[in-house]
Design an enzyme around this catalytic site. Sequence first.
Site, PDB file in Angstrom:
ATOM      1  N   THR A 127      38.927  33.182  41.363  1.00 21.01           N
ATOM      2  CA  THR A 127      38.076  34.351  41.642  1.00 21.01           C
ATOM      3  C   THR A 127      37.629  34.462  43.096  1.00 21.01           C
ATOM      4  O   THR A 127      37.410  35.571  43.581  1.00 21.01           O
ATOM      5  CB  THR A 127      36.815  34.334  40.749  1.00 21.01           C
ATOM      6  OG1 THR A 127      36.093  33.121  40.963  1.00 21.01           O
ATOM      7  CG2 THR A 127      37.207  34.433  39.272  1.00 21.01           C
ATOM      8  N   PHE A 140      41.562  38.975  41.441  1.00 25.73           N
ATOM      9  CA  PHE A 140      41.423  37.645  40.851  1.00 25.73           C
ATOM     10  C   PHE A 140      42.803  36.987  40.742  1.00 25.73           C
ATOM     11  O   PHE A 140      43.818  37.649  40.511  1.00 25.73           O
ATOM     12  CB  PHE A 140      40.801  37.732  39.459  1.00 25.73           C
ATOM     13  CG  PHE A 140      39.307  37.947  39.456  1.00 25.73           C
ATOM     14  CD1 PHE A 140      38.581  38.016  40.622  1.00 25.73           C
ATOM     15  CD2 PHE A 140      38.628  38.062  38.248  1.00 25.73           C
ATOM     16  CE1 PHE A 140      37.199  38.207  40.609  1.00 25.73           C
ATOM     17  CE2 PHE A 140      37.253  38.253  38.213  1.00 25.73           C
ATOM     18  CZ  PHE A 140      36.540  38.319  39.386  1.00 25.73           C
ATOM     19  N   THR A 168      30.317  42.440  47.443  1.00 24.91           N
ATOM     20  CA  THR A 168      29.959  41.062  47.108  1.00 24.91           C
ATOM     21  C   THR A 168      29.720  40.292  48.401  1.00 24.91           C
ATOM     22  O   THR A 168      30.336  40.585  49.427  1.00 24.91           O
ATOM     23  CB  THR A 168      31.062  40.357  46.301  1.00 24.91           C
ATOM     24  OG1 THR A 168      32.279  40.332  47.056  1.00 24.91           O
ATOM     25  CG2 THR A 168      31.318  41.077  44.986  1.00 24.91           C
ATOM     26  N   LYS A 217      34.160  52.390  47.693  1.00 24.53           N
ATOM     27  CA  LYS A 217      33.536  51.805  46.500  1.00 24.53           C
ATOM     28  C   LYS A 217      32.015  51.922  46.549  1.00 24.53           C
ATOM     29  O   LYS A 217      31.355  51.798  45.520  1.00 24.53           O
ATOM     30  CB  LYS A 217      33.933  50.334  46.357  1.00 24.53           C
ATOM     31  CG  LYS A 217      35.386  50.091  45.974  1.00 24.53           C
ATOM     32  CD  LYS A 217      35.655  48.610  45.795  1.00 24.53           C
ATOM     33  CE  LYS A 217      37.086  48.328  45.386  1.00 24.53           C
ATOM     34  NZ  LYS A 217      38.051  48.463  46.488  1.00 24.53           N
ATOM     35  N   HIS A 251      38.911  46.870  50.902  1.00 27.54           N
ATOM     36  CA  HIS A 251      38.627  46.467  49.520  1.00 27.54           C
ATOM     37  C   HIS A 251      37.115  46.557  49.298  1.00 27.54           C
ATOM     38  O   HIS A 251      36.675  47.090  48.288  1.00 27.54           O
ATOM     39  CB  HIS A 251      39.143  45.054  49.269  1.00 27.54           C
ATOM     40  CG  HIS A 251      39.071  44.631  47.843  1.00 27.54           C
ATOM     41  ND1 HIS A 251      39.684  45.337  46.834  1.00 27.54           N
ATOM     42  CD2 HIS A 251      38.458  43.577  47.249  1.00 27.54           C
ATOM     43  CE1 HIS A 251      39.458  44.738  45.675  1.00 27.54           C
ATOM     44  NE2 HIS A 251      38.716  43.673  45.899  1.00 27.54           N
ATOM     45  N   HIS A 270      33.737  50.089  41.652  1.00 28.39           N
ATOM     46  CA  HIS A 270      35.008  49.365  41.755  1.00 28.39           C
ATOM     47  C   HIS A 270      35.837  49.628  40.503  1.00 28.39           C
ATOM     48  O   HIS A 270      35.486  49.187  39.409  1.00 28.39           O
ATOM     49  CB  HIS A 270      34.711  47.876  41.931  1.00 28.39           C
ATOM     50  CG  HIS A 270      35.924  47.030  42.171  1.00 28.39           C
ATOM     51  ND1 HIS A 270      37.193  47.548  42.289  1.00 28.39           N
ATOM     52  CD2 HIS A 270      36.053  45.679  42.303  1.00 28.39           C
ATOM     53  CE1 HIS A 270      38.041  46.550  42.499  1.00 28.39           C
ATOM     54  NE2 HIS A 270      37.375  45.425  42.503  1.00 28.39           N
ATOM     55  N   CYS A 283      42.617  43.402  40.306  1.00 32.08           N
ATOM     56  CA  CYS A 283      42.146  44.528  41.119  1.00 32.08           C
ATOM     57  C   CYS A 283      43.163  44.995  42.151  1.00 32.08           C
ATOM     58  O   CYS A 283      42.895  45.926  42.916  1.00 32.08           O
ATOM     59  CB  CYS A 283      40.822  44.165  41.786  1.00 32.08           C
ATOM     60  SG  CYS A 283      39.534  43.778  40.585  1.00 32.08           S
ATOM     61  N   GLU A 319      36.651  39.572  54.162  1.00 33.00           N
ATOM     62  CA  GLU A 319      37.528  40.672  54.551  1.00 33.00           C
ATOM     63  C   GLU A 319      37.297  41.026  56.021  1.00 33.00           C
ATOM     64  O   GLU A 319      38.251  41.318  56.755  1.00 33.00           O
ATOM     65  CB  GLU A 319      37.314  41.898  53.668  1.00 33.00           C
ATOM     66  CG  GLU A 319      38.303  43.014  53.976  1.00 33.00           C
ATOM     67  CD  GLU A 319      38.302  44.144  52.970  1.00 33.00           C
ATOM     68  OE1 GLU A 319      39.214  44.990  53.011  1.00 33.00           O
ATOM     69  OE2 GLU A 319      37.369  44.199  52.131  1.00 33.00           O
TER      70      GLU A 319
END
Length: 413
Positions: free
Chosen positions: A270, A399, A307, A335, A303, A340, A163, A314
């Site tokens: 991840t 990732f 999640t 996003k 970003h 995403h 990403c 972040e």
Amino acid sequence: MERRVVVTGVGLICSVGNTAEETWRNVLAGKSGINRITHFDAGEFACQIAGEVKNFDPLQFIEKKEVKKMGRFIHLAIAAADEAMKSSGLQITPETAPEIGVHIGSGIGGFEILEREHSNLIEGGPRKISPFFIPAMLVNLAAGYVSIRYGAKGPNEATCTACTSSAHSVGDSFRIIARGDADAMIAGGSEAAVTPLGVGAFAAMRALSRRNDAPQKASRPWDSGRDGFIIGEGAGVLLLEELEFARRRGAKILAEIVGYGMSGDAYHITAPAENGDGAYRVMTKALKDAGVQPQQVNYINAHGTSTEIGDKLETIAIKRAFGDHAHKLAVSSTKSMTGHLLGGAGGLEAGFTVLALRDQILPPTANLENPDPECDLDYVPNQARKANVEYAMSNSFGFGGTNGALLFRRWTE
């Protein structure tokens, strides 16, 4: 002394628009492009929603006989590159061609081509495999096709770093121009992973939202009700030029790129590193590279994937990197509307960051209704905001613990 690098063109295509200006207008209006999946029957999938590009006809950009030779990510990359080139006004001549390059990344490439050709093999045997299979799906073929299209004979590269792919493509292109290896770069990324395997695999990881009954509310960064990200597709491409090269041809300059940071988490394939360590270091590297103090930055296009762990870490990283100033700067996640774009996210969001500087307006974070108490920054909730923005940053994390941060400056002569 390294050469200065400016942005003179932007091309964007995603679920909320098929051009940069349409996309930007809808993002500022808080319009979501996330809906039920139409590319395939997702009725049995845990996640049945995505940010699909709508009403896109590759025949507007590509000859009919060529369309079938390319994966969808290449179609989208060509569309975005076309817009970036046209908006920049750059004409490549035989004299300038060796000094103009292409750097377009993708995290996955032609996923739908891989699925299709595997089915052909299983159902019809090896004779049914298309001779165009490999060039239709390879990550670097977006850059390859764009370079051929324009006769750009300078550096020809593609980054595949999950990403962070297109953020690295833009940042590496910045470096290429700054050190004198090219005068201009067509840079960014593209992704088209709204496929059965793409959606099914991320759902199997429990990474995707399952808010299938409310698609446009599903992507909700920093909200206490977030339950995963939404896959989007599209492309974002910038035209970067060395400042004097742009000036000589009378180009309209949109922004200057002044800093680029890279880092690795070295932690987990991840999950982000504890305390947002990799994100913290990549932002501080971008600031150091630009010679800019934290308090000079006014906005971060985060970003912000929606999640639970990613948004929280972040936020922690921003607080570490910016100290007390973290609560004075604005942070938003586009996003929340586009989904995403995986490897295409950095290019799209770098474009949004440039447009925010151009127009002096901050895009909102949609669906931020009940903020997570651990996410307590100014996320520009639900409505765009006019602001005085001198420096703006764009973050991308991927990732494998790969991170990129781009720092842009408002353009003034």
